[in-house]
Write a protein that holds these residues in place. Structure first.
Motif, PDB file in Angstrom:
ATOM      1  N   SER A 249       0.834  -1.191   0.000  1.00 38.50           N
ATOM      2  CA  SER A 249       0.000   0.000   0.000  1.00 38.50           C
ATOM      3  C   SER A 249       0.873   1.247   0.000  1.00 38.50           C
ATOM      4  CB  SER A 249      -0.900   0.003   1.233  1.00 38.50           C
ATOM      5  OG  SER A 249      -1.723   1.149   1.237  1.00 38.50           O
ATOM      6  N   GLY A 250       0.488   2.180  -0.836  1.00 35.51           N
ATOM      7  CA  GLY A 250       1.250   3.424  -0.920  1.00 35.51           C
ATOM      8  C   GLY A 250       2.176   3.484  -2.115  1.00 35.51           C
ATOM      9  N   ASP A 251       2.231   2.414  -2.949  1.00 34.13           N
ATOM     10  CA  ASP A 251       3.055   2.442  -4.155  1.00 34.13           C
ATOM     11  C   ASP A 251       2.620   3.602  -5.047  1.00 34.13           C
ATOM     12  OD1 ASP A 251       4.384   0.288  -3.302  1.00 34.13           O
ATOM     13  OD2 ASP A 251       3.473  -1.164  -4.654  1.00 34.13           O
ATOM     14  N   GLU A 252       3.601   4.293  -5.644  1.00 31.44           N
ATOM     15  CA  GLU A 252       3.308   5.446  -6.486  1.00 31.44           C
ATOM     16  C   GLU A 252       4.080   5.346  -7.792  1.00 31.44           C
ATOM     17  OE1 GLU A 252       4.107   8.987  -4.312  1.00 31.44           O
ATOM     18  OE2 GLU A 252       2.571   8.620  -2.797  1.00 31.44           O
ATOM     19  N   HIS A 253       3.434   5.779  -8.895  1.00 34.37           N
ATOM     20  CA  HIS A 253       4.061   5.756 -10.211  1.00 34.37           C
ATOM     21  C   HIS A 253       3.573   6.952 -11.014  1.00 34.37           C
ATOM     22  CE1 HIS A 253       5.599   1.615  -9.770  1.00 34.37           C
ATOM     23  NE2 HIS A 253       4.471   1.396  -9.107  1.00 34.37           N
ATOM     24  N   GLU A 254       4.340   7.262 -12.070  1.00 35.25           N
ATOM     25  CA  GLU A 254       3.925   8.273 -13.034  1.00 35.25           C
ATOM     26  C   GLU A 254       3.579   7.548 -14.328  1.00 35.25           C
ATOM     27  OE1 GLU A 254       3.562  11.531 -12.744  1.00 35.25           O
ATOM     28  OE2 GLU A 254       4.203  11.617 -10.652  1.00 35.25           O
ATOM     29  N   VAL A 255       2.340   7.731 -14.839  1.00 33.69           N
ATOM     30  CA  VAL A 255       1.905   7.090 -16.080  1.00 33.69           C
ATOM     31  C   VAL A 255       1.276   8.140 -16.985  1.00 33.69           C
ATOM     32  CG1 VAL A 255       1.516   4.875 -14.963  1.00 33.69           C
ATOM     33  CG2 VAL A 255      -0.366   6.489 -15.148  1.00 33.69           C
ATOM     34  N   THR A 256       1.144   7.772 -18.259  1.00 37.01           N
ATOM     35  CA  THR A 256       0.489   8.652 -19.227  1.00 37.01           C
ATOM     36  C   THR A 256      -0.811   8.006 -19.653  1.00 37.01           C
ATOM     37  OG1 THR A 256       2.617   9.482 -20.020  1.00 37.01           O
ATOM     38  CG2 THR A 256       0.712   9.788 -21.458  1.00 37.01           C
ATOM     39  N   TYR A 262      -0.237  11.341 -15.271  1.00 30.01           N
ATOM     40  CA  TYR A 262      -0.984  11.100 -14.050  1.00 30.01           C
ATOM     41  C   TYR A 262      -0.057  10.554 -12.966  1.00 30.01           C
ATOM     42  CZ  TYR A 262      -5.598  11.743 -16.179  1.00 30.01           C
ATOM     43  OH  TYR A 262      -6.712  12.289 -16.773  1.00 30.01           O
ATOM     44  N   HIS A 263      -0.367  10.944 -11.747  1.00 33.98           N
ATOM     45  CA  HIS A 263       0.316  10.420 -10.569  1.00 33.98           C
ATOM     46  C   HIS A 263      -0.586   9.332  -9.980  1.00 33.98           C
ATOM     47  CE1 HIS A 263       3.011  10.585  -7.101  1.00 33.98           C
ATOM     48  NE2 HIS A 263       1.935  10.422  -6.368  1.00 33.98           N
ATOM     49  N   VAL A 264      -0.145   8.058 -10.059  1.00 37.74           N
ATOM     50  CA  VAL A 264      -0.971   6.914  -9.681  1.00 37.74           C
ATOM     51  C   VAL A 264      -0.502   6.364  -8.341  1.00 37.74           C
ATOM     52  CG1 VAL A 264      -1.726   4.616 -10.352  1.00 37.74           C
ATOM     53  CG2 VAL A 264      -1.405   6.371 -12.087  1.00 37.74           C
ATOM     54  N   SER A 265      -1.463   6.149  -7.424  1.00 40.13           N
ATOM     55  CA  SER A 265      -1.158   5.602  -6.099  1.00 40.13           C
ATOM     56  C   SER A 265      -2.096   4.437  -5.799  1.00 40.13           C
ATOM     57  CB  SER A 265      -1.316   6.680  -5.012  1.00 40.13           C
ATOM     58  OG  SER A 265      -0.507   7.796  -5.310  1.00 40.13           O
ATOM     59  N   LYS A 266      -1.637   3.509  -4.950  1.00 41.40           N
ATOM     60  CA  LYS A 266      -2.429   2.336  -4.584  1.00 41.40           C
ATOM     61  C   LYS A 266      -2.546   2.241  -3.067  1.00 41.40           C
ATOM     62  CE  LYS A 266      -0.573  -1.732  -4.978  1.00 41.40           C
ATOM     63  NZ  LYS A 266      -0.029  -2.988  -5.567  1.00 41.40           N
ATOM     64  N   TYR A 267      -3.769   2.015  -2.608  1.00 42.70           N
ATOM     65  CA  TYR A 267      -4.030   1.916  -1.162  1.00 42.70           C
ATOM     66  C   TYR A 267      -4.811   0.644  -0.871  1.00 42.70           C
ATOM     67  CZ  TYR A 267      -2.752   6.855  -1.121  1.00 42.70           C
ATOM     68  OH  TYR A 267      -2.080   8.034  -1.268  1.00 42.70           O
ATOM     69  N   ARG A 268      -4.469   0.000   0.250  1.00 37.44           N
ATOM     70  CA  ARG A 268      -5.201  -1.189   0.686  1.00 37.44           C
ATOM     71  C   ARG A 268      -6.410  -0.755   1.502  1.00 37.44           C
ATOM     72  NH1 ARG A 268      -3.706  -6.532   1.532  1.00 37.44           N
ATOM     73  NH2 ARG A 268      -1.526  -5.999   1.080  1.00 37.44           N
ATOM     74  N   SER A 269      -7.548  -1.436   1.259  1.00 37.74           N
ATOM     75  CA  SER A 269      -8.778  -1.115   1.984  1.00 37.74           C
ATOM     76  C   SER A 269      -8.612  -1.417   3.470  1.00 37.74           C
ATOM     77  CB  SER A 269      -9.948  -1.907   1.405  1.00 37.74           C
ATOM     78  OG  SER A 269     -11.081  -1.756   2.226  1.00 37.74           O
ATOM     79  N   HIS A 270      -9.240  -0.570   4.295  1.00 38.76           N
ATOM     80  CA  HIS A 270      -9.224  -0.791   5.751  1.00 38.76           C
ATOM     81  C   HIS A 270     -10.274  -1.807   6.190  1.00 38.76           C
ATOM     82  CE1 HIS A 270      -6.372   2.418   6.360  1.00 38.76           C
ATOM     83  NE2 HIS A 270      -7.159   3.287   5.740  1.00 38.76           N
ATOM     84  N   TYR A 271     -11.179  -2.207   5.262  1.00 36.52           N
ATOM     85  CA  TYR A 271     -12.318  -3.026   5.664  1.00 36.52           C
ATOM     86  C   TYR A 271     -12.298  -4.413   5.036  1.00 36.52           C
ATOM     87  CZ  TYR A 271     -13.944   1.660   6.848  1.00 36.52           C
ATOM     88  OH  TYR A 271     -14.043   2.933   7.344  1.00 36.52           O
ATOM     89  N   LYS A 272     -12.000  -4.469   3.740  1.00 33.78           N
ATOM     90  CA  LYS A 272     -12.092  -5.741   3.041  1.00 33.78           C
ATOM     91  C   LYS A 272     -10.793  -6.002   2.281  1.00 33.78           C
ATOM     92  CE  LYS A 272     -16.350  -6.296   4.376  1.00 33.78           C
ATOM     93  NZ  LYS A 272     -16.722  -7.359   5.321  1.00 33.78           N
ATOM     94  N   ASP A 273     -10.753  -7.162   1.622  1.00 29.93           N
ATOM     95  CA  ASP A 273      -9.560  -7.556   0.870  1.00 29.93           C
ATOM     96  C   ASP A 273      -9.659  -6.983  -0.554  1.00 29.93           C
ATOM     97  OD1 ASP A 273      -7.218  -8.710   0.081  1.00 29.93           O
ATOM     98  OD2 ASP A 273      -8.136 -10.657  -0.376  1.00 29.93           O
ATOM     99  N   TRP A 274      -9.555  -5.673  -0.656  1.00 31.14           N
ATOM    100  CA  TRP A 274      -9.508  -5.042  -1.975  1.00 31.14           C
ATOM    101  C   TRP A 274      -8.550  -3.860  -1.935  1.00 31.14           C
ATOM    102  CZ3 TRP A 274     -15.168  -4.535  -0.573  1.00 31.14           C
ATOM    103  CH2 TRP A 274     -15.418  -3.363   0.147  1.00 31.14           C
ATOM    104  N   TYR A 275      -8.280  -3.340  -3.124  1.00 32.28           N
ATOM    105  CA  TYR A 275      -7.363  -2.207  -3.270  1.00 32.28           C
ATOM    106  C   TYR A 275      -8.068  -1.072  -3.987  1.00 32.28           C
ATOM    107  CZ  TYR A 275      -3.483  -5.258  -2.019  1.00 32.28           C
ATOM    108  OH  TYR A 275      -2.645  -6.113  -1.359  1.00 32.28           O
TER     109      TYR A 275
END
Length: 593
Positions: A249-256, A262-275
């Motif tokens: 969680s918290g991975d960041e990348h720059e994509v087009t 775009y600045h892309v970030s990924k976060y893990r859900s606090h409730y279920k098994d999803w992102y």
């Protein structure tokens, strides 16, 4: 411009400007970095807040669906309808239908974003409730996910984004959740429950919390997309993450995406098994930073201009004596001694108590001594040049006289008295012009008379082995040139060209005017020279071997001493064989006395 750059005053001003600019840029860069970090932190906090809101609302939807499923499991009428399907003749079938419809209408009214609910049994639609904008599946077993759905444990939800023909091209309209339906009495699986969620509800959530052109995507733990604000280029987003399920969680990348960064970030859900993956336009993140940069640029421009102007004004006032002394030095003409007069202002500077005064007094003394030294150097240089010319000319005369005396001996031995007479007459004419009352400069016609005497002697010496022709352009007779200029060139033409051939030799000498130059051309049809030797002669890199090298070096040195670099001496291979030597000199180098 080059002269301005070497000015001490200009360099001091340049150093002051550089110091000011570097200081301002360093300050502005530090301020910009601090402010940009704060703005970026604020933007990320906003993104995190939106992500948390979306995560919370999806979890609430998950809980609502679980509550709906549990209610349907516990409802006897729905269980009876599913277990008796497709036996529509059951005595309580109609009553159960009405009762289940009223129950589902009440519970669906509390969950407005659910479009429809279907219960399948044996791959057929047993029950259907809700608005039914999303139609039931014609064959549930034909779905690619059917095997996964059929093996789901009790109350386990399987979310799948679905599309219908009326959906917009970029966004699915519905999100379908599949669960296995269990009988409330036997607790055995009796069918499959399909709950269709209208995504406009989630889009409204994002509209209230998302600004600009941000994109959000929700994935299950195994990488299945269950929701996205825009499915275009979702592949480009996913390629930035090696493994969605195991990524941190918290991975960041720059994509087009769609030609935008775009600045892309990924976060893990606090409730279920999803992102939850969000893509924020880089332009949006940098927008406030650009405003800060614009302000800092204006600040640097205004503050820098004021500080530089004050620095230049103060330094100019402090360096005014240096500037005055510089102008005095620039006014001096060192090429003409008659203009070495010091301006009167320098006497005022000589009285100054600071370093400029000391420098001015020292400079005056240097100028006085320099004038004396310059005059002495000029006189010494003139004496040296005359001595060098006399030395070179004295080397020519014995060299030729030695060869001629050998010819006299040969003729006397053969008792050829007439030839001895002609040879003696030519030799007398030759030395009459060579002496020239000690003059080093003679007329062109005198030089040609001298060459004619020399060629007559050489022709007799070599038993009429060659002919010669001398051509002078009209009007050039009185031009003045260096004495004995052509004789070494003609001697080399005979000795190294014609002497070694079996056929009759020929030497041509032509003197002509080309623009403001006097050109001498000496041609012979002898054996010629190798290309390498011609190149060495033209580049003045030929090493003398004692056979001919002396005459060539003699000519070049005498020309250089008299004409400096204002001449050309070239050697070339003649078109029909032989060698062609060209000497080009200024036309009016020497004035007639």
């Amino acid at each position: 411009m080059k002269r301005l750059f070497h000015s001490l005053l200009f360099r001091i001003h340049l150093v002051l400007v550089a110091i000011v600019l570097v200081s301002l840029l360093t300050l502005a860069s530090g301020t910009y970095n601090i402010v940009s970090d704060l703005l970026l932190k604020e933007t990320r906090q906003s993104i995190n807040y939106t992500t948390e809101v979306l995560d919370r609302d999806i979890n609430l939807m998950h809980e609502d669906i679980e509550r709906l499923a549990k209610g349907m499991y516990a409802n006897n009428e729905i269980s009876m309808l599913v277990s008796s399907f497709p036996n529509f003749a059951h005595p309580q079938y109609v009553d159960n239908q009405i009762s289940s419809y009223l129950y589902m209408r009440n519970i669906l009214s509390t969950i407005p974003y659910i479009d429809s609910v279907y219960v399948y049994k044996d791959d057929q639609t047993a029950l259907q409730y809700g608005i039914q904008g999303k139609k039931a599946e014609s064959s549930l077993a034909a779905l690619p996910q059917f095997d996964t759905i059929s093996r789901l444990p009790a109350l386990t939800q399987y979310w799948v984004p679905t599309r219908s023909p009326s959906d917009p091209p970029r966004k699915p309209r519905f999100l379908t959740v599949y669960m296995n339906f269990y009988d409330n009495s036997s607790m055995e699986k009796s069918g499959v429950l399909q709950i269709n969620i209208e995504l406009n509800h989630l889009f409204r959530i994002l509209t209230n919390n998302v600004t600009g052109d941000r994109k959000f995507y929700v994935f299950t733990g195994d990488g299945q997309l269950i929701f996205g604000t825009d499915t275009t280029d979702i592949g480009a987003v996913m390629r930035q993450f090696d493994d969605t399920a195991s990524g941190v969680s918290g991975d960041e990348h720059e994509v087009t995406l769609e030609d935008k960064s775009y600045h892309v970030s990924k976060y893990r859900s606090h409730y279920k098994d999803w992102y939850i993956i969000n893509a924020v336009p880089t332009m949006e993140i940098n927008q406030n930073s650009r405003k800060v940069l614009e302000f800092m640029s204006i600040y640097i421009g205004v503050a820098g201009t004021i500080i530089i102007a004050l620095s230049v004004a103060i330094s100019s006032r402090m360096l005014r004596p240096v500037k005055t002394l510089t102008h005095m030095l620039q006014a001096l003409n060192f090429d003409k001694k008659s203009e070495w007069s010091l301006p009167g202002d320098i006497h005022a500077l000589m009285k100054a108590p600071h370093e400029i005064g000391l420098f001015s007094r020292t400079f005056v003394k240097i100028m006085e001594r320099l004038a004396d030294y310059t005059e002495e150097i000029k006189q010494a240089a003139a004496r040296q040049r005359n001595l060098e010319l006399e030395l070179l000319m004295s080397q020519i005369k014995p060299h030729f006289l030695y060869n001629t005396l050998e010819s006299f001996c040969g003729l006397a031995k053969l008792q050829r008295t007439d030839d001895i007479y002609k040879l003696a007459k030519s030799l007398g004419a030759f030395y009459r012009i060579s002496l020239s009352n000690g003059a080093s400069v003679i007329r062109v016609d005198e030089e040609l008379e001298h060459i004619n005497s020399y060629l007559a002697i050489e022709k007799m010496k070599y038993n009429e082995k060659f002919d010669y022709h001398i051509e002078l352009e009209e009007g050039l007779e009185a031009c003045l040139i260096l004495k004995l200029l052509l004789q070494p060139l003609v001697e080399n033409a005979i000795t190294h060209g014609i002497r070694h051939v079996e056929y009759r030799g020929y030497i041509a000498i032509r003197i002509q005017k080309i623009e403001e130059s006097l050109q001498f051309l000496v041609y012979d049809n002898g054996i010629g020279m190798p290309a390498q030797k011609l190149q060495q002669l033209n580049q003045d890199t030929l090493i003398s071997t004692g056979k001919g090298g002396f005459g060539i070096k003699n000519v070049r040195e005498r020309i250089r001493l008299s004409y400096n670099d204002d001449y050309r001496l070239t050697y070339a291979a003649a078109a029909g064989g032989g060698t062609e030597v060209t000497v080009t000199l200024p036309l009016h180098r020497f004035a007639a006395n």
